[in-house]
Design an enzyme around this catalytic site. Structure first.
Site, PDB file in Angstrom:
ATOM      1  N   GLY A   8       0.816  -1.214   0.000  1.00  0.00           N
ATOM      2  CA  GLY A   8       0.000   0.000   0.000  1.00  0.00           C
ATOM      3  C   GLY A   8       0.848   1.260   0.000  1.00  0.00           C
ATOM      4  O   GLY A   8       0.466   2.291   0.583  1.00  0.00           O
ATOM      5  N   TYR A 139     -15.135  -2.084   8.041  1.00  0.00           N
ATOM      6  CA  TYR A 139     -13.724  -1.730   8.237  1.00  0.00           C
ATOM      7  C   TYR A 139     -13.297  -2.058   9.670  1.00  0.00           C
ATOM      8  O   TYR A 139     -12.274  -2.705   9.912  1.00  0.00           O
ATOM      9  CB  TYR A 139     -13.549  -0.243   7.942  1.00  0.00           C
TER      10      TYR A 139
HETATM   11  N1  SER Z   1      -8.982   7.334   9.038  1.00  0.00           N
HETATM   12  C1  SER Z   1      -9.662   6.080   9.129  1.00  0.00           C
HETATM   13  C2  SER Z   1     -11.021   6.174   8.562  1.00  0.00           C
HETATM   14  O1  SER Z   1     -11.621   7.219   8.684  1.00  0.00           O
HETATM   15  C3  SER Z   1      -9.742   5.637  10.556  1.00  0.00           C
HETATM   16  O2  SER Z   1      -8.811   4.654  10.780  1.00  0.00           O
HETATM   17  O3  SER Z   1     -11.511   5.225   8.035  1.00  0.00           O
END
Ligand code: SER
Length: 315
Positions: A8, A139
């Protein structure tokens, strides 16, 4: 860390991390990989790598003889809600393939986790290092799974896998891609370009944040830390500040007094933001490896606006 493979490397963190790793460990000892080609000004070893493909990951390690994998490839929270299946594949298959090759090659691993591993039932203020983790975004679910898998590979196979729970990261070099905290980057760009910003997160929504230089230092610091002080190995809470959209707008107005803030709340992002902590307790990171961020909201705003003015307006 002597030879480092970065996955990445084209992402918001990856671009900057690859550069500072090259400064510290030598250009040719840091192999950048990504599913997309890197920007042209990033010179140094590079390979195309899809972290979902175990053979590609194994071959990359075989060919480069890397002893460390900094695994930055992943899909963030907002994009994950658009493409949950893709988020699962990249985030879960990716860390699994990385841990497997690390087990076989006896390599070390860095795994970035997130404030997203917490959910609505987690204590929101001064969120402890060890607490309830029942996230509601794909996520967050993928990152908790990653944290647990890292623990498992460490305990069962002795893999040296270290990691941090990052808050929203703010930077002026590469744009973030598809996170809930991205507003805290875009607001600075729009302040410099237009003197106004339309915010997708409501006033009063506090989230943890950190300026990129502190995030980069933290990665290098934990990877070089003496593990004898570790109680945790991965998933350290890290944060340097907590603010809501009104707080960051007020700081911007110190430099741009007419800065105008409008709100068009995005319900998907807002739901995610509401489920995350307001502020993390980072005691474990401080005590176990000396986490010590330098930038607060004021110092970060001074630097962001200065750098973006140079970049966007040539001032
Ligand atoms: N910056 C990330 C997000 O907003 C948080 O880990 O998904």
């Amino acid at each position: 860390m002597k030879r480092i493979l970065v996955t990445g490397a084209n992402g918001q963190i990856g671009v900057e991390l690859t550069r500072i790793l090259r400064d510290s460990y030598g250009r040719d000892n840091v192999i950048a990989t990504d599913i997309k080609e890197l920007p042209e000004d990033m010179d140094g070893p590079f390979r195309i790598l899809d972290v979902r493909d175990a053979n590609m990951v194994h071959e990359a390690m075989e060919r480069t003889r890397a002893d460390t994998i900094i695994h930055m490839a992943g899909i963030l929270s907002a994009k994950g809600e658009e493409y949950p299946q893709l988020a699962w594949e990249i985030n879960i298959q990716g860390i699994y393939n990385v841990l497997e090759v690390a087990r076989i090659k006896e390599a070390s691993v860095f795994f970035p986790s997130s404030i997203a591993t917490f959910g609505p039932t987690t204590p929101a203020r001064n969120t402890p290092q060890d607490t309830v983790q029942r996230p509601t975004s794909i996520y967050g679910i993928s990152k908790v799974t990653g944290e647990l898998l890292c623990d498992y590979y460490h305990i069962k196979y002795g893999v040296d896998v270290r990691g941090l729970r990052f808050p929203g990261l703010i930077s002026h070099k590469a744009l973030p891609g598809g996170g809930t905290t991205d507003y805290a980057v875009h607001i600075y760009y729009d302040a410099v370009k237009h003197g106004a910003y339309t915010c997708p997160i409501s006033a009063g929504s506090y989230m943890d944040m950190m300026y990129m230089p502190d995030a980069l230092d933290a990665v290098l610091q934990i990877m070089e830390a003496d593990p004898r002080k570790f109680v945790h190995w991965n998933a350290f809470n890290t944060s340097a500040m907590s603010f809501d959209p009104e707080g960051i707008a007020a700081e911007i107005r110190r430099h741009i007094p007419d800065f105008e803030m409008r709100y068009e709340v995005n319900p998907v992002l807002q739901r995610i933001a509401d489920s995350w902590p307001d502020s993390l307790d980072c005691t474990a990171a401080r005590e176990e490896w000396g986490f010590n961020p330098r930038y607060d909201l004021t110092a970060m705003t001074d630097d962001m606006l200065k750098r973006l003015r140079e970049k966007l307006t040539g001032e």
